[in-house]
Motif scaffolding. Sequence first.
Motif, PDB file in Angstrom:
ATOM      1  N   ILE A  99      -3.437  -1.598  -5.015  1.00 35.97           N
ATOM      2  CA  ILE A  99      -3.980  -1.404  -3.670  1.00 35.97           C
ATOM      3  C   ILE A  99      -3.474  -0.094  -3.069  1.00 35.97           C
ATOM      4  O   ILE A  99      -4.213   0.627  -2.382  1.00 35.97           O
ATOM      5  CB  ILE A  99      -3.606  -2.592  -2.762  1.00 35.97           C
ATOM      6  CG1 ILE A  99      -4.357  -3.856  -3.200  1.00 35.97           C
ATOM      7  CG2 ILE A  99      -3.923  -2.284  -1.306  1.00 35.97           C
ATOM      8  CD1 ILE A  99      -5.862  -3.756  -3.093  1.00 35.97           C
ATOM      9  N   ALA A 100      -2.210   0.243  -3.331  1.00 37.95           N
ATOM     10  CA  ALA A 100      -1.653   1.494  -2.806  1.00 37.95           C
ATOM     11  C   ALA A 100      -2.416   2.698  -3.356  1.00 37.95           C
ATOM     12  O   ALA A 100      -2.648   3.682  -2.638  1.00 37.95           O
ATOM     13  CB  ALA A 100      -0.173   1.596  -3.161  1.00 37.95           C
ATOM     14  N   LYS A 101      -2.818   2.638  -4.614  1.00 40.42           N
ATOM     15  CA  LYS A 101      -3.579   3.740  -5.204  1.00 40.42           C
ATOM     16  C   LYS A 101      -4.986   3.809  -4.615  1.00 40.42           C
ATOM     17  O   LYS A 101      -5.527   4.904  -4.407  1.00 40.42           O
ATOM     18  CB  LYS A 101      -3.648   3.572  -6.724  1.00 40.42           C
ATOM     19  CG  LYS A 101      -2.305   3.715  -7.416  1.00 40.42           C
ATOM     20  CD  LYS A 101      -2.433   3.517  -8.911  1.00 40.42           C
ATOM     21  CE  LYS A 101      -1.080   3.605  -9.594  1.00 40.42           C
ATOM     22  NZ  LYS A 101      -1.185   3.415 -11.066  1.00 40.42           N
ATOM     23  N   ILE A 102      -5.573   2.659  -4.354  1.00 40.11           N
ATOM     24  CA  ILE A 102      -6.900   2.638  -3.722  1.00 40.11           C
ATOM     25  C   ILE A 102      -6.817   3.228  -2.319  1.00 40.11           C
ATOM     26  O   ILE A 102      -7.676   4.013  -1.902  1.00 40.11           O
ATOM     27  CB  ILE A 102      -7.452   1.202  -3.686  1.00 40.11           C
ATOM     28  CG1 ILE A 102      -7.733   0.711  -5.109  1.00 40.11           C
ATOM     29  CG2 ILE A 102      -8.722   1.131  -2.839  1.00 40.11           C
ATOM     30  CD1 ILE A 102      -8.153  -0.745  -5.186  1.00 40.11           C
ATOM     31  N   ASP A 103      -5.776   2.868  -1.576  1.00 42.43           N
ATOM     32  CA  ASP A 103      -5.596   3.406  -0.227  1.00 42.43           C
ATOM     33  C   ASP A 103      -5.431   4.923  -0.253  1.00 42.43           C
ATOM     34  O   ASP A 103      -5.916   5.629   0.641  1.00 42.43           O
ATOM     35  CB  ASP A 103      -4.368   2.779   0.438  1.00 42.43           C
ATOM     36  CG  ASP A 103      -4.600   1.327   0.837  1.00 42.43           C
ATOM     37  OD1 ASP A 103      -5.774   0.913   0.909  1.00 42.43           O
ATOM     38  OD2 ASP A 103      -3.606   0.613   1.072  1.00 42.43           O
ATOM     39  N   ALA A 104      -4.723   5.424  -1.267  1.00 45.11           N
ATOM     40  CA  ALA A 104      -4.457   6.857  -1.344  1.00 45.11           C
ATOM     41  C   ALA A 104      -5.697   7.657  -1.730  1.00 45.11           C
ATOM     42  O   ALA A 104      -5.888   8.782  -1.251  1.00 45.11           O
ATOM     43  CB  ALA A 104      -3.330   7.127  -2.337  1.00 45.11           C
ATOM     44  N   ASN A 105      -6.545   7.079  -2.591  1.00 43.99           N
ATOM     45  CA  ASN A 105      -7.723   7.806  -3.088  1.00 43.99           C
ATOM     46  C   ASN A 105      -8.944   6.886  -3.130  1.00 43.99           C
ATOM     47  O   ASN A 105      -9.430   6.543  -4.218  1.00 43.99           O
ATOM     48  CB  ASN A 105      -7.451   8.370  -4.490  1.00 43.99           C
ATOM     49  CG  ASN A 105      -6.256   9.292  -4.528  1.00 43.99           C
ATOM     50  OD1 ASN A 105      -6.271  10.379  -3.974  1.00 43.99           O
ATOM     51  ND2 ASN A 105      -5.198   8.849  -5.195  1.00 43.99           N
ATOM     52  N   PRO A 106      -9.450   6.460  -1.981  1.00 44.43           N
ATOM     53  CA  PRO A 106     -10.562   5.497  -1.986  1.00 44.43           C
ATOM     54  C   PRO A 106     -11.837   6.043  -2.616  1.00 44.43           C
ATOM     55  O   PRO A 106     -12.508   5.340  -3.378  1.00 44.43           O
ATOM     56  CB  PRO A 106     -10.760   5.176  -0.500  1.00 44.43           C
ATOM     57  CG  PRO A 106     -10.141   6.328   0.236  1.00 44.43           C
ATOM     58  CD  PRO A 106      -9.012   6.787  -0.620  1.00 44.43           C
ATOM     59  N   HIS A 107     -12.194   7.295  -2.311  1.00 47.82           N
ATOM     60  CA  HIS A 107     -13.412   7.874  -2.883  1.00 47.82           C
ATOM     61  C   HIS A 107     -13.309   7.947  -4.402  1.00 47.82           C
ATOM     62  O   HIS A 107     -14.241   7.587  -5.128  1.00 47.82           O
ATOM     63  CB  HIS A 107     -13.645   9.280  -2.315  1.00 47.82           C
ATOM     64  CG  HIS A 107     -14.643   9.317  -1.203  1.00 47.82           C
ATOM     65  ND1 HIS A 107     -15.918   8.795  -1.323  1.00 47.82           N
ATOM     66  CD2 HIS A 107     -14.562   9.815   0.057  1.00 47.82           C
ATOM     67  CE1 HIS A 107     -16.572   8.976  -0.191  1.00 47.82           C
ATOM     68  NE2 HIS A 107     -15.777   9.590   0.668  1.00 47.82           N
ATOM     69  N   HIS A 108     -12.187   8.431  -4.877  1.00 56.44           N
ATOM     70  CA  HIS A 108     -11.978   8.548  -6.321  1.00 56.44           C
ATOM     71  C   HIS A 108     -11.988   7.176  -6.986  1.00 56.44           C
ATOM     72  O   HIS A 108     -12.560   7.007  -8.074  1.00 56.44           O
ATOM     73  CB  HIS A 108     -10.648   9.250  -6.592  1.00 56.44           C
ATOM     74  CG  HIS A 108     -10.254   9.275  -8.037  1.00 56.44           C
ATOM     75  ND1 HIS A 108     -10.883  10.075  -8.964  1.00 56.44           N
ATOM     76  CD2 HIS A 108      -9.298   8.581  -8.721  1.00 56.44           C
ATOM     77  CE1 HIS A 108     -10.334   9.890 -10.153  1.00 56.44           C
ATOM     78  NE2 HIS A 108      -9.381   8.995 -10.035  1.00 56.44           N
ATOM     79  N   SER A 109     -11.381   6.188  -6.345  1.00 59.82           N
ATOM     80  CA  SER A 109     -11.324   4.842  -6.914  1.00 59.82           C
ATOM     81  C   SER A 109     -12.716   4.246  -7.073  1.00 59.82           C
ATOM     82  O   SER A 109     -13.021   3.606  -8.085  1.00 59.82           O
ATOM     83  CB  SER A 109     -10.461   3.932  -6.032  1.00 59.82           C
ATOM     84  OG  SER A 109      -9.136   4.420  -5.940  1.00 59.82           O
ATOM     85  N   LEU A 110     -13.576   4.469  -6.081  1.00 51.74           N
ATOM     86  CA  LEU A 110     -14.931   3.923  -6.148  1.00 51.74           C
ATOM     87  C   LEU A 110     -15.773   4.603  -7.218  1.00 51.74           C
ATOM     88  O   LEU A 110     -16.766   4.037  -7.683  1.00 51.74           O
ATOM     89  CB  LEU A 110     -15.614   4.059  -4.788  1.00 51.74           C
ATOM     90  CG  LEU A 110     -15.106   3.117  -3.697  1.00 51.74           C
ATOM     91  CD1 LEU A 110     -15.696   3.489  -2.347  1.00 51.74           C
ATOM     92  CD2 LEU A 110     -15.446   1.671  -4.048  1.00 51.74           C
ATOM     93  N   ALA A 111     -15.383   5.818  -7.620  1.00 53.27           N
ATOM     94  CA  ALA A 111     -16.135   6.541  -8.647  1.00 53.27           C
ATOM     95  C   ALA A 111     -15.692   6.171 -10.058  1.00 53.27           C
ATOM     96  O   ALA A 111     -16.334   6.590 -11.029  1.00 53.27           O
ATOM     97  CB  ALA A 111     -15.970   8.047  -8.437  1.00 53.27           C
TER      98      ALA A 111
END
Length: 219
Positions: A99-111
């Motif tokens: 979750i911490a990584k998603i919070d840090a890079n949400p756009h990148h995570s969704l890609a």
Amino acid sequence: MDTDISDILASVSSPTVYPHTLDLQALTRAWVNERSAPELLPYPADLIARVSQRLSAQILKIESLTSTNNPGLKSTLVIYQTELERVKFLLRSYLRARIAKIDANPHHSLALPSSHLSPLERQYATHHQSLLSTHYHTSFLSAFPASLQRLDDTTGGVSMVDRPDEDTAVFCRVLRDCGGVDVQGPEGTAQVELRRGDVWVLRWRDVRGRVEEGSVEMI
């Protein structure tokens, strides 16, 4: 006859490893890898499902033993509860790291490919990004021209999407021989062989694929 005796001795000397023990080892490795890697790793859906099912079964077992009010089961309950808390800690810490990584890079995570996020994580990332976009637009983006309001703009060759640093140095251990990787040294680029048992400090981009396939683990 000799072959039969060898087979018998081998079966006796080989310790039995239970499925729940293998899953606990796999969860521990996934936890260490996730906390050490700079970007999201593929989500082990089957492993998390099995661990969650065993946690639910363990909770039911503890509740059943507690309801008997048998003093003789006190030590057994302590063991069950300790094991339950240990696995819950691993699972919570693992999911929080993601979750911490998603919070840090949400756009990148969704890609990322669908295998990298669970359905709930993708839903969380989508909602998180929507809230950020709404907040930024209300705060200041609405004052900009329409062409400058996108948060994923790549105009001019400069991306607005934050990405993890793929050149981050990571500590890793080789679990099985898996070929060579190029490393940058003071005298240029050289190739090193990744052999079982070796410990290296390498760029994440060079070992990402091997970590994802299970040939290398983070430490």
